[in-house]
Design a protein around this motif. Structure first.
Motif, PDB file in Angstrom:
ATOM      1  N   UNK A  25       0.986  -1.133   0.259  1.00 36.03           N
ATOM      2  CA  UNK A  25       0.033   0.124  -0.110  1.00 36.03           C
ATOM      3  C   UNK A  25       0.847   1.176  -0.185  1.00 36.03           C
ATOM      4  N   UNK A  26       1.963   1.200  -0.123  1.00 39.27           N
ATOM      5  CA  UNK A  26       3.168   2.219  -0.253  1.00 39.27           C
ATOM      6  C   UNK A  26       3.917   2.515  -1.372  1.00 39.27           C
ATOM      7  N   UNK A  27       4.199   3.863  -1.612  1.00 33.28           N
ATOM      8  CA  UNK A  27       4.785   3.827  -3.043  1.00 33.28           C
ATOM      9  C   UNK A  27       4.275   3.115  -4.377  1.00 33.28           C
ATOM     10  N   UNK A  28       3.122   3.191  -4.592  1.00 37.54           N
ATOM     11  CA  UNK A  28       2.552   2.471  -5.727  1.00 37.54           C
ATOM     12  C   UNK A  28       2.003   3.373  -6.814  1.00 37.54           C
ATOM     13  N   UNK A  29       1.595   4.721  -6.622  1.00 36.54           N
ATOM     14  CA  UNK A  29       1.108   5.410  -7.401  1.00 36.54           C
ATOM     15  C   UNK A  29       1.910   6.807  -7.686  1.00 36.54           C
ATOM     16  N   UNK A  30       1.718   7.330  -9.007  1.00 38.43           N
ATOM     17  CA  UNK A  30       2.276   8.627  -9.361  1.00 38.43           C
ATOM     18  C   UNK A  30       1.537   9.742  -8.390  1.00 38.43           C
ATOM     19  N   UNK A  31       2.377  11.032  -8.276  1.00 37.13           N
ATOM     20  CA  UNK A  31       1.854  11.780  -7.398  1.00 37.13           C
ATOM     21  C   UNK A  31       0.839  12.961  -8.242  1.00 37.13           C
ATOM     22  N   UNK A  32      -0.482  12.371  -8.044  1.00 36.35           N
ATOM     23  CA  UNK A  32      -1.451  13.426  -8.517  1.00 36.35           C
ATOM     24  C   UNK A  32      -2.602  13.455  -7.552  1.00 36.35           C
TER      25      UNK A  32
END
Length: 210
Positions: A25-32
């Protein structure tokens, strides 16, 4: 078990969110940016969320939880941030800020815990069983208000681990409030790892900094 009102009782305490408790659940998506509305609840700010029974069925304690909607809201913002997104907390009914194309809403459907002692004694003390559950309904909408994702996620915690053969395991949690905090953290972190939610988020590019 539905959430029960506890009136104006001042006993009990608030739960706490456990960052990173759900694997992946950590560091999985781009920063949007994603707008987040405060968590709603079907009960007052102070609730009786569970009970503790002695081996003979005598009620020992009521588990009174304070400010659960605020705790869940804070947990959701932290989980989205840890996942790599940029959550923007907005008031209920407020306009969606520029730069946020998605709006996340949440409602606490239920929260419960029961701890029941038995007469059995183990090398770790008096045996007990404890089950906690927190269910949260999520709704994700676009700027026009169209529903693009909806899911109820039930976080659970069961103690102690079941014995294997003659080996008895020490419980990881003995405090009902901690057990509820674990269940709540699973219900929050479970949103991040849900495939339906993840499909709507930009995945972190390989080699990109977290």
């Amino acid at each position: 078990m539905l959430i029960l009102a506890a009136g104006c009782s001042r006993r009990g305490r608030a739960l706490h969110y456990l960052p990173g408790f759900v694997p992946g659940s950590q560091d999985v998506f781009e920063s949007v940016a994603i707008a987040v509305r405060p968590t709603a609840s079907r009960a007052p700010d102070v609730i009786v969320a569970g009970v503790v029974y002695d081996a003979d069925g005598t009620l020992i304690e009521q588990i009174v939880v304070h400010d659960l909607p605020d705790t869940v809201s804070d947990g959701i913002v932290r989980a989205l941030t840890d996942a790599g997104l940029k959550p923007v907390l907005i008031e209920s009914g407020a306009a969606v800020p520029k730069g946020s194309d998605l709006v996340l809403g949440s409602t606490i459907e239920s929260a419960s815990v029961e701890k029941r002692f038995s007469a059995e004694q183990t090398i770790h003390g008096q045996y007990f069983e404890m089950n906690a559950s927190v269910r949260i309904k999520y709704e994700l909408r676009d700027r026009a208000g169209k529903l693009v994702y909806a899911k109820e996620i039930d976080g659970q915690e069961h103690e102690p681990p079941k014995p294997v053969g003659h080996e008895v395991f020490l419980p990881l949690e003995t405090d009902p409030y901690e057990s509820l905090s674990v269940a709540m953290s699973r219900a929050v972190g479970g949103l991040i790892v849900d495939p339906g939610f993840g499909a709507l988020m930009p995945p972190l590019r390989t080699g990109a900094p977290p």
